[in-house]
Design an enzyme around this catalytic site. Structure first.
Site, short mmCIF file in Angstrom:
data_model
loop_
_atom_site.label_atom_id
_atom_site.label_comp_id
_atom_site.label_asym_id
_atom_site.label_seq_id
_atom_site.Cartn_x
_atom_site.Cartn_y
_atom_site.Cartn_z
N GLY A 172 0.82 -1.22 0.00
CA GLY A 172 0.00 0.00 0.00
C GLY A 172 0.85 1.26 0.00
N THR A 191 -6.58 -2.86 -2.02
CA THR A 191 -6.31 -1.43 -2.27
C THR A 191 -4.82 -1.17 -2.52
OG1 THR A 191 -6.15 -0.94 0.11
CG2 THR A 191 -8.30 -0.58 -0.93
N GLY A 192 -3.99 -2.11 -2.17
CA GLY A 192 -2.55 -1.98 -2.44
C GLY A 192 -2.26 -2.25 -3.91
N SER A 232 -5.26 -2.20 5.60
CA SER A 232 -6.66 -1.75 5.73
C SER A 232 -6.99 -0.80 4.59
CB SER A 232 -6.89 -0.98 7.05
OG SER A 232 -8.25 -0.55 7.11
N TYR A 273 -14.84 1.85 9.71
CA TYR A 273 -13.39 2.10 9.85
C TYR A 273 -13.09 2.52 11.29
CZ TYR A 273 -8.76 4.02 8.61
OH TYR A 273 -7.42 4.28 8.51
N LYS A 310 -10.95 0.37 14.10
CA LYS A 310 -9.69 0.88 14.64
C LYS A 310 -9.77 1.06 16.16
CE LYS A 310 -7.18 1.26 10.87
NZ LYS A 310 -5.92 0.53 10.69
#
Ligand code: UDP
Length: 322
Positions: free
Chosen positions: A13, A38-39, A78, A148, A152
Site C-alpha cells: 500500500g 487497495t494496495g 486496511s 473504519y 480501529k
C-alpha cells in the site's frame, strides 16, 4: 549478525511500501504481506529482486502463517480512504478486528514486538480541538465511517488487552491525514482528488462549504515517527501528524495555484459524518519520541504533484481520449 526480521501487513500500500523501503534501508529483512484490494504490486516491484525482501500474497484477516523468526510486526493493512471503506465495509471491519487479532497472535507466537496503525478517525467528529491522545472521541458507530472508526477503536482495545494481559510488546500510532507519492489517484481523498482534477483540467470538487479543516503530513515525516515509536518503549497511543491546519477550501485554492491551472471550485454535498475539524496535538510525540514534522506542505506538495503528473500522463497514454 543476522538481520532483524519485520513483517509489514499492507506492505504494497501507500504507507506500507514506504515502510518497506525504510526498514530495508535500516538493514532489516522485510516480509511484505498484502491481498492487493487497495494496495498495488507496482509500489514494491522495485524491491522484488532483493534477497532481503519477500512478498506474501495473503489476506491477514484469514489465518496468517509466516515461516521463520519475526522480531517486529507492523500492521498497516486496511482500506483507509472514506470511498474505499464505504465500498468495502466488511473487509474494513475484518482487517481492523480479525486481522489485528491474527497479527497479535502471530506476535505472541514469534515473541515479536507489534505496532498497529490506528488513526485520527478514532476521534470521530471531534469536539476537542486540537486532539490530544487523552480525548476519547465522538464517533457514530453505525454511520458510514463507523466501519473504519470502530474497527480501529477495537484494534486499539485488543492491542492494549494483549499488552496488559499477555505482556506483549505493543505500540499504537494514531495517524492523521498523510500524503505523498504512491497515494492512489482515485482513492477519493481530497489531496489526490484535487491534484488529479487540476491535472486533468476538471473542476475541483469541494464537499460542503469547504470550511472543514484537515492537517496534512508528508509521508517521510510519518515514516520517521513510526520508526521512532516502534523502537521506543511506549505502549500507549501516540498521535503522528502535521499540526499545520488548513480549511479544505483554502487547500483547493492552494492546489489550483500550485498546478498553475485556472480550474473552478465546484461545491458538492458534504458526506455524512464528515469531521468538521482535525488537527493533531503532537506534544506526546515531541516529548517521548523527540519527533515533529520537518516537511512543509509547500515542499511535500511539490514532490507529490510531480508524482501525480507522471501518473496522469501515463493514464493519458494508456487511455487516450479519441
Ligand atoms: N473532500 C472534498 N472533495 C473531495 C474529496 C474530499 O472536499 O473531492 C473533503 C472531505 O469531505 C473532507 C476533506 O476533504 O472534509 C478530507 O477528506 P479525505 O477524503 O481526504 O479524508 P478524511 O480526512 O475525511 O478522512
Amino acid at each position: 549478525m543476522s538481520k532483524k526480521r519485520i513483517l509489514i501487513t499492507g506492505g504494497a500500500g501507500f504507507l506500507g511500501s514506504h515502510l518497506c523501503e525504510r526498514f530495508l534501508k535500516e538493514g532489516y529483512y522485510v516480509l511484505a504481506m498484502d491481498n492487493l484490494i487497495t494496495g498495488n504490486i507496482k509500489n514494491i516491484e522495485h524491491l522484488m529482486h532483493r534477497s532481503d525482501f519477500e512478498y506474501y500474497h495473503s489476506d491477514v484477516s484469514n489465518y496468517v502463517h509466516v515461516s521463520g523468526d519475526l522480531d517486529y510486526i507492523l500492521h498497516f493493512a486496511s482500506p483507509a480512504s472514506p470511498i474505499d471503506y464505504l465500498q468495502m465495509p466488511i473487509q474494513t471491519l475484518k482487517v481492523g478486528s480479525l486481522g489485528t487479532h491474527n497479527c497479535l497472535g502471530l506476535a505472541r507466537a514469534k515473541n515479536a514486538r507489534i505496532l498497529v496503525a490506528s488513526t485520527s478517525e478514532v476521534y470521530g467528529d471531534p469536539i476537542v480541538h486540537p486532539q490530544p491522545e487523552t480525548y476519547w472521541g465522538n464517533v457514530n458507530p453505525i454511520g458510514p465511517r463507523g466501519v473504519y472508526d470502530e474497527a480501529k477503536r477495537f484494534q486499539e482495545a485488543i492491542t492494549m488487552a494483549y499488552h496488559t494481559y499477555h505482556k506483549l510488546e505493543t505500540r499504537i500510532i494514531r495517524i492523521f491525514n498523510t500524503y505523498g507519492p504512491r497515494m492512489r489517484l482515485d482513492d477519493g481523498r481530497a489531496l489526490p482528488a484535487f491534484l488529479g482534477q487540476a491535472l486533468r483540467g476538471q473542476d475541483i470538487t469541494v464537499f460542503g462549504d469547504g470550511s472543514q479543516t484537515r492537517s496534512f503530513c508528508y509521508v517521510d515525516d510519518l515514516v520517521e515517527g513510526i520508526y521512532r515509536l516502534l523502537l521506543s518503549d511506549y505502549p500507549h497511543p501516540v498521535n503522528i501528524g502535521n499540526p499545520d491546519e488548513i480549511s479544505i477550501k483554502d487547500f483547493a485554492e492552494e492546489i489550483i495555484k500550485l498546478t498553475g491551472t485556472d480550474q473552478k471550485i465546484v461545491y458538492k454535498p458534504l458526506p455524512k459524518d464528515d469531521p468538521m475539524q482535525r488537527k493533531p496535538d503532537i506534544l506526546r510525540a515531541k516529548e517521548i519520541l523527540g519527533w515533529e514534522p520537518t516537511v512543509s506542505r509547500a515542499e511535500g506538495l511539490k514532490v507529490t504533484y510531480e508524482y501525480f503528473k507522471k501518473q496522469v500522463e501515463q493514464e493519458e497514454k494508456d487511455y487516450p481520449i479519441k
